[in-house]
Design an enzyme around this catalytic site. Structure first.
Site, PDB file in Angstrom:
ATOM      1  CB  SER A 111      47.248 -30.880  13.525  1.00 43.71           C
ATOM      2  OG  SER A 111      48.035 -29.737  13.762  1.00 43.71           O
ATOM      3  CG  HIS A 112      46.966 -36.617  13.701  1.00 46.26           C
ATOM      4  ND1 HIS A 112      47.922 -37.569  13.396  1.00 46.26           N
ATOM      5  CD2 HIS A 112      46.782 -35.906  12.569  1.00 46.26           C
ATOM      6  CE1 HIS A 112      48.300 -37.425  12.130  1.00 46.26           C
ATOM      7  NE2 HIS A 112      47.616 -36.418  11.621  1.00 46.26           N
ATOM      8  CB  ILE A 113      42.313 -32.902  17.905  1.00 46.75           C
ATOM      9  CG1 ILE A 113      43.187 -31.745  17.406  1.00 46.75           C
ATOM     10  CG2 ILE A 113      41.705 -32.566  19.259  1.00 46.75           C
ATOM     11  CD1 ILE A 113      42.379 -30.546  16.953  1.00 46.75           C
TER      12      ILE A 113
END
Length: 533
Positions: free
Chosen positions: A468-470
């Protein structure tokens, strides 16, 4: 609601948008923040978490809304086109996804900014570590980062001042992990975190509840709502439940003039502004820019290079769990406290990805109990085995660096729309061999660590999961022909349009991106303040 006018318009109220709004409102500018989701209440979120049957579902307290659906959990909002799953989560609400995060606030290494120049792969940033360092320091102060004494633990990123707060004390398990591995060729360090070790900024110290994800119950952990409140206190205006669906430009398409947004009832409203900052992260921001195509801008906003929506990155992870040879009592204190940093940099990056390996400090009551019941354990034997195994079971995961690839991209769906008629995001994503080669080494490293800890019942999770590190999708660069923004995060195409957040990252490195997001946000805010002053 009638149409509005403002000096600075910020789209998104996560860590980037909230810091920019606070900095500019504090400087006396008229600032308006538009947030797609609603205001969130900590007590309500806690009640939802406590009532959730699956405590491993970090999105359970965040049900989303019809007009601004969440990504992740049970939501089908994101359309995955493969070939690999992207698997991200994000919250659409005031404060963004810092409501649930590990609060890890790492600086990048100086070499991370020069990946192409140093190792011949990926891309270089348009800014150096030394140039960004003053804003790293300001972001740490704003967020209240607690970290180790630089003289005792060198995290590899030169500092002009100590951390604002001393590091939180390690749990018993984390101390044992560091002691055992540091004596056997590994380098384990204390993670820097935006979590209070003492009263800081009128927020309490951490009391070790151990559910930092999905929600810190007392607000000891930083969330961007802190700076939304600060921005409002000095005059900024927040409009929640305002889903921006178009950025407007002047007649020749050169300067942006404002945005249109939809309210939950589907009605459309307009806000005009002198400067527009898009801070809706690496999926919603490029989607909005591509939706803002016009006769003058047929490829979409700020997309002369064709790079808007491209170069999507994350930190693909694999994991392992096993039973330690002694009780170490996970679940005391924050959920993540120590990391192995041997593999953050080196000549190997020319061939395969860097990585950070971290120990999870979570007591797996649910998983252990379900497995034992499935195995037929009952009564006192079940109780005894639960106590023994939960006290010894540990999990280790990692973040693999990913290179920018234009084929990894986000597009507005042509076929699927949300409840108020806005196209949903469609993701095309592939994990490259650069990551897969590193993952093979990671698996072997996990086995080495398990042996050092006397591990038994070793279970590898080899399938990649998202972190979830966009990152990527509005990539930074010096050349307008192959990048979207410059070193100030200003659009190459529109002088009064800025993009805030990890969408501008030209490379992912292998550590959590939030502190770098904050540093770049404060740099952009200072640029805007100076030019509007």
């Amino acid at each position: 609601m009638t149409d509005m006018a403002t000096d600075i318009l910020v789209v998104g109220s996560g860590v980037a948008g909230s810091l920019i709004a606070w900095r500019l409102a504090k400087a006396g500018r008229k600032v308006t923040i538009l947030e797609a989701g609603p205001r969130l209440d900590r007590y309500d979120l806690l009640e939802r978490y406590q009532a959730a049957p699956d405590k491993d579902d970090y999105m359970a307290p965040y049900p989303g809304t019809a007009h601004a659906p969440e990504a992740g959990g049970s939501s089908d909002y994101i359309i995955e086109k493969g070939p690999d799953p992207y698997g991200t989560q994000y919250i659409r609400g005031v404060g963004g996804t810092t409501w649930h995060w590990a609060a890890a606030t790492w600086r990048l290494l100086p070499s991370d900014f020069r990946l192409r120049s140093t190792h011949g792969v990926g891309r270089d940033w348009a800014i150096s570590y030394d140039e960004l360092e003053p804003w790293y320091q300001r972001a740490e102060l704003a967020m209240g980062v607690a970290g180790p004494d630089p003289k005792a633990e060198d995290l590899g990123s030169p500092r002009s001042a100590p951390f604002p707060q001393k590091a939180l004390p390690l749990s018993y398990m984390d101390r044992q992990f560091a002691d055992r591995l540091n004596g056997n060729g590994f380098r384990v360090v204390t993670e820097p975190v935006a979590r209070n070790n003492d009263i800081f900024d009128d927020r309490p110290p951490c009391c070790g509840n151990n559910n930092c994800m999905p929600i810190c119950p007392i607000g000891a952990q930083y969330a961007a709502e802190v700076h939304v409140d600060k921005a409002e206190a000095v005059g900024a205006q927040l409009v929640a439940d305002a889903v921006v669906h178009e950025v407007l430009t002047d007649a020749d398409g050169h300067r942006v003039t404002g945005v249109r947004y939809k309210a939950p009832d589907g009605s459309s409203h307009k806000v005009t502004a002198n400067v527009v900052v898009l801070a809706a992260h690496g999926i919603e921001t490029p989607k909005l820019m591509l939706l803002s195509a016009s006769e003058r801008l047929p490829q979409g906003l700020a997309n002369r290079s064709g790079m808007v929506g491209r170069n999507l990155m994350d930190h693909p992870a694999i994991a392992v769990s096993f039973l330690w040879d002694r009780p170490v009592f996970p679940g005391r204190g924050p959920q993540e406290m120590t990391s192995v940093v041997n593999f953050r940099d080196g000549d190997f990056r020319a061939r395969h990805a860097a990585k950070k390996i971290h120990l999870g400090n979570v007591a797996d009551y649910q998983g252990v109990t379900e497995a034992l019941i499935a195995d037929g354990r009952m009564g006192p034997d079940l109780d005894r085995e639960i106590r023994d195994r939960v006290a010894r079971k540990v999990s280790i995961s990692c973040f693999h660096e990913q290179l920018p690839d234009p084929a990894n991209r986000i597009l507005p769906s042509a076929a699927h729309r949300d409840a108020i008629g806005i196209p949903r995001p469609e993701i095309h994503y592939r994990i490259e061999d650069y990551v897969r080669e590193s993952a093979r080494h990671t698996r072997d490293t996990y086995d080495r660590i398990a042996r050092l800890l006397g591990g038994t019942e070793i279970r590898h999770r080899d399938g990649f999961t998202g972190s979830s590190h966009i990152m990527g999708t509005c990539i930074m660069g010096a050349d307008p022909r192959d990048s979207v923004v410059d070193a100030d995060c200003r659009s190459h195409d529109h002088p009064n349009l800025f993009v805030a957040g990890s969408a501008v990252f030209p490379s992912s490195a292998c550590v959590n991106p939030t502190l770098t997001i904050g540093a770049l946000a404060l740099l952009s805010a200072d640029t805007i303040a100076r030019e509007q002053g």
